[in-house]
Design a protein around this motif. Structure first.
Motif, PDB file in Angstrom:
ATOM      1  N   PHE A 154       0.703  -1.199  -0.006  1.00 36.22           N
ATOM      2  CA  PHE A 154       0.020  -0.091  -0.101  1.00 36.22           C
ATOM      3  C   PHE A 154       0.915   1.195  -0.014  1.00 36.22           C
ATOM      4  N   GLY A 155       2.102   1.084  -0.461  1.00 41.35           N
ATOM      5  CA  GLY A 155       2.957   2.278  -0.362  1.00 41.35           C
ATOM      6  C   GLY A 155       4.006   2.355   0.553  1.00 41.35           C
ATOM      7  N   GLY A 156       3.630   1.422   1.566  1.00 39.88           N
ATOM      8  CA  GLY A 156       4.422   1.375   2.864  1.00 39.88           C
ATOM      9  C   GLY A 156       5.801   0.815   2.746  1.00 39.88           C
ATOM     10  N   PHE A 211      -1.478   8.224  -2.581  1.00 33.89           N
ATOM     11  CA  PHE A 211      -0.190   9.180  -2.590  1.00 33.89           C
ATOM     12  C   PHE A 211      -0.769  10.656  -2.295  1.00 33.89           C
ATOM     13  N   GLY A 212      -1.359  11.056  -1.414  1.00 38.14           N
ATOM     14  CA  GLY A 212      -1.827  12.321  -1.066  1.00 38.14           C
ATOM     15  C   GLY A 212      -3.109  12.864  -1.770  1.00 38.14           C
ATOM     16  N   ALA A 213      -3.371  12.295  -2.907  1.00 40.17           N
ATOM     17  CA  ALA A 213      -4.556  12.541  -3.532  1.00 40.17           C
ATOM     18  C   ALA A 213      -5.827  12.285  -2.799  1.00 40.17           C
ATOM     19  N   PHE A 214      -5.766  11.422  -1.971  1.00 45.18           N
ATOM     20  CA  PHE A 214      -6.917  11.075  -0.975  1.00 45.18           C
ATOM     21  C   PHE A 214      -7.414  12.257  -0.237  1.00 45.18           C
ATOM     22  N   GLN A 215      -6.436  12.702   0.642  1.00 37.24           N
ATOM     23  CA  GLN A 215      -6.693  13.562   1.577  1.00 37.24           C
ATOM     24  C   GLN A 215      -7.144  14.940   0.930  1.00 37.24           C
ATOM     25  N   ARG A 239       0.603   7.220   6.620  1.00 45.21           N
ATOM     26  CA  ARG A 239       0.156   8.310   5.643  1.00 45.21           C
ATOM     27  C   ARG A 239       0.184   9.581   6.213  1.00 45.21           C
ATOM     28  N   HIS A 240       0.412  10.719   5.447  1.00 43.49           N
ATOM     29  CA  HIS A 240       0.482  11.930   5.919  1.00 43.49           C
ATOM     30  C   HIS A 240      -0.785  12.547   6.396  1.00 43.49           C
ATOM     31  N   PRO A 290       7.616  15.243  -0.634  1.00 48.53           N
ATOM     32  CA  PRO A 290       7.670  16.063  -1.925  1.00 48.53           C
ATOM     33  C   PRO A 290       6.677  15.616  -2.770  1.00 48.53           C
ATOM     34  N   GLY A 291       6.615  14.318  -3.088  1.00 48.85           N
ATOM     35  CA  GLY A 291       5.769  13.743  -4.192  1.00 48.85           C
ATOM     36  C   GLY A 291       4.374  13.618  -3.624  1.00 48.85           C
TER      37      GLY A 291
END
Length: 635
Positions: A417-419, A531-535, A456-457, A492-493
């Motif tokens: 899951f990216g981790g 990758f950040g889009a969800f938030q 996750r951020h 950054p990404g």
């Protein structure tokens, strides 16, 4: 210093176990503290059953003892003395796969596959006890087993199919692959599924080599501290310890990262979060390595920490990295049109703040790896790395070796899951193999995985949107601040993607986006699904619902009105020839039998929605009550 408990890791007390495992008599003398899973995996090298949590919560280690299903990570090894053990490795060795395993294969009930051996064992137990089990009984039978990526529906389908085939109410030919002219819309079998449903596939923690050593890591208990003194002498002198590695053992450039090279493979004079690796011990057994870790002495000079990104950006806040004033890791800006003018012209301006939390990936396979030297001196690292090419390049620099002397092999990934994009331990493993010239394996505990790996951020999103009375969006301003943690990793990404996709697939003439990733003394944030889009998309879609309510509009109609069309230009000025967003939305609305109307219509005295629980739509959750009636009808 001897262990005050009297435990000697180099010579632990032992116990002699005689048991029948998968139909064969075995006799072994093993450490007295072994659990059944240790006996089966480490002593007998039967690795079909996995260990996911070590606490009896996930079910990956499920196996039979005298026909009773147990969580083998909880059971002391003495429990199997004189008894019969059955693991997934040999459920139907003569014929390859059992009917249940074939049904899992047919239904596509495995993705990463790490949970599947435990699921198969639990399903086998259920159908042995209740050959005509109802759906609720199947659910109850699988209740102690967790899946993180397949979803449970295909697993339930598989167990129900196996039940019916075993009962003769369905033909065995249903387990065969159906002929089809197209893969699209068809149930296509995964090539690696047979190895996953039988437990034959090898994950990193299943790997074993002769003469292999084991590694454990000392981790920081402090979020921010300067290391005054690091004494590994006592640990290094312990019998059975091959070497103790610190940052002083790194031969190359000890500075790496996905986007910003800000991280050493082990703390270099400073720790910046709880769980940061400080030293690695390599020993003959994991027990000896764990004991040696306890004997490393570290003197810390504790420093003030900062744990809130807004506080971290203030003047006078502790600075984590000299190259990042204000603790700003990444600031991504999007500017289009004149947002202030747009908001001034709007008939309605809606402002709200949205927050998302940090999330643990919780993949069932904890991080693990095996490193060894090839005969030609090439160092090979096998691990479930999701970015092996980048990891290989970083490793070559860290090790000071040419790229052709470093090899990365991606082992089967038991959930990522990216981790597993970030490189956390591969450098230590490679150094250990080079130093000892022996294979070295490292397996995280679940606790270590949660403490040390990226999350996750978490985001805080200040959202302002201006709209015309008819629903046309004229301006959007998003100011997003995210906690990046102690090291940049993928921050950054993630900031870039959250900013680029944040305003959504909508035509908006005036856009202002700030996405700011901030260093703090929290566990690093990293890649996670979307990758950040969800938030940022969560904020946008929530905000559109809020705007629809304020406008008294159907939220779907508000979206359709603003969706990009053929020939549109994105918020970052990319022209789009064709845009299928409206067709997509309409198809989804038709499939859901969407009932148009303003949100919260009952509160306005309007008729309730009619598209929930109707014919052809999914029934709302009834906490199991809804499935009981169906079960009675089918049993």
């Amino acid at each position: 210093m001897p262990d005050p408990s009297g435990f000697d890791a180099a010579h632990p007390p032992t116990t002699h176990i005689v048991a029948t495992v998968n139909g064969r008599k075995v006799a072994r003398t093993v450490p007295i503290h072994y659990r059944v899973i240790d006996f089966v995996r480490e002593e007998l090298k039967l690795t079909g059953n996995k260990e996911g949590c070590g606490a009896g919560e996930c079910g990956t280690c499920s196996m039979f003892v005298d026909g009773t299903l147990i969580k083998s990570c909880l059971a002391p090894v003495q429990k199997i003395h004189g008894r019969t053990v059955e693991t997934v490795d040999d459920l139907d060795a003569d014929q390859g796969m059992t009917v249940i395993q074939r049904a899992f294969h047919k239904c596509g009930a495995s993705q990463c596959g790490y949970c599947i051996p435990g699921m198969v064992m639990a399903a086998t137990s259920t159908l042995r006890k209740r050959p005509r089990a109802s759906l609720d009984e199947i659910k109850e039978g699988l209740g102690g087993n967790i899946c993180r990526c397949t979803g449970y529906q295909k697993i339930l389908d598989a167990v129900a199919m196996a039940r019916d085939v075993l009962n003769g109410t369905r033909p065995e030919t249903d387990l065969e692959e159906a002929a089809t002219d197209s893969f699209i819309g068809s149930r296509t079998r995964r090539l690696d599924a047979p190895a996953k449903v039988t437990g034959a596939i090898k994950y990193a923690a299943d790997l074993w080599m002769p003469n292999m050593l084991h590694m454990q890591v000392l981790r920081s208990p402090h979020p921010h501290a300067r290391i005054q003194r690091l004494d590994v002498g006592e640990a290094r002198a312990m019998p059975g310890v091959e070497c103790v590695l610190t940052c002083d053992d790194v031969p190359g450039v000890d500075n790496f990262g996905v986007f910003i090279e800000d991280q050493p493979i082990m703390a270099r004079g400073m720790v910046r979060y709880v769980g940061e690796g400080i030293a690695a011990v390599v020993a003959e057994t994991a027990d000896i390595a764990r004991e040696a870790v306890k004997r490393i002495r570290v003197t810390y000079d504790l420093l003030p920490g900062v744990f809130d990104p807004f506080e971290a950006m203030k003047e006078g806040a502790p600075q984590l990295h000299g190259f990042a004033p204000g603790n700003i890791c990444k600031h991504t800006r999007i500017r289009k049109g004149d947002v202030e003018a747009g908001l001034g012209e709007a008939d309605l301006v809606v402002q709200e703040t949205y927050r998302t939390s940090a999330l643990e990936h919780a993949y069932l396979e904890p991080e693990a790896g095996l490193a060894y030297l090839e005969p030609d001196g090439c160092v090979t690292v096998m691990s479930p790395s999701q970015n092996i090419t980048h990891h290989r390049h970083m490793l070559a620099r860290i090790l000071g070796r040419p790229i052709n002397k470093v090899r990365m092999i991606m082992s089967t990934v038991g959930g990522g899951f990216g981790g597993k994009e970030d490189m956390l331990y591969q450098g230590m493993l490679a150094l250990a193999a080079i130093r000892t010239r022996r294979p070295v394996r490292y397996v995280f505990t679940r606790e270590e995985s949660i403490a040390a790996s990226a999350k996750r951020h978490p985001f805080s999103i200040d959202y302002t949107m201006g709209l015309r009375r008819g629903g046309l969006i004229v301006a959007t301003r998003m100011i997003m601040v995210s906690d990046g943690g102690a090291y940049a990793m993928s921050t950054p990404g993630v900031m870039n993607k959250s900013a680029i996709l944040g305003p959504g697939p909508y035509t908006i003439p005036n856009v202002w986006v700030d996405a700011i990733g901030v260093y703090t003394n929290n566990t690093p944030s990293g890649a996670f699904r979307a990758f950040g889009a969800f938030q940022s998309e969560f904020a946008t879609e929530s905000h559109l619902d809020l705007c629809a309510e304020r406008l008294g509009m159907d939220p779907a109609q508000l979206r359709r009105l603003n969706l990009m069309q053929d020939g549109a230009t994105t918020h970052t000025r990319q022209p789009l020839d064709r845009v299928a967003a409206t067709a997509c939305l309409d198809a989804a609305l038709a499939a859901a039998r969407w009932d148009p109307g303003v949100p919260h219509r009952e509160a306005r005295g309007e008729p309730a929605r009619i598209d929930l629980g109707g014919p052809g739509t999914r029934a709302p959750c009834t906490l199991g009550l809804g499935t009981m009636a169906t079960d009675k009808e089918t049993t």
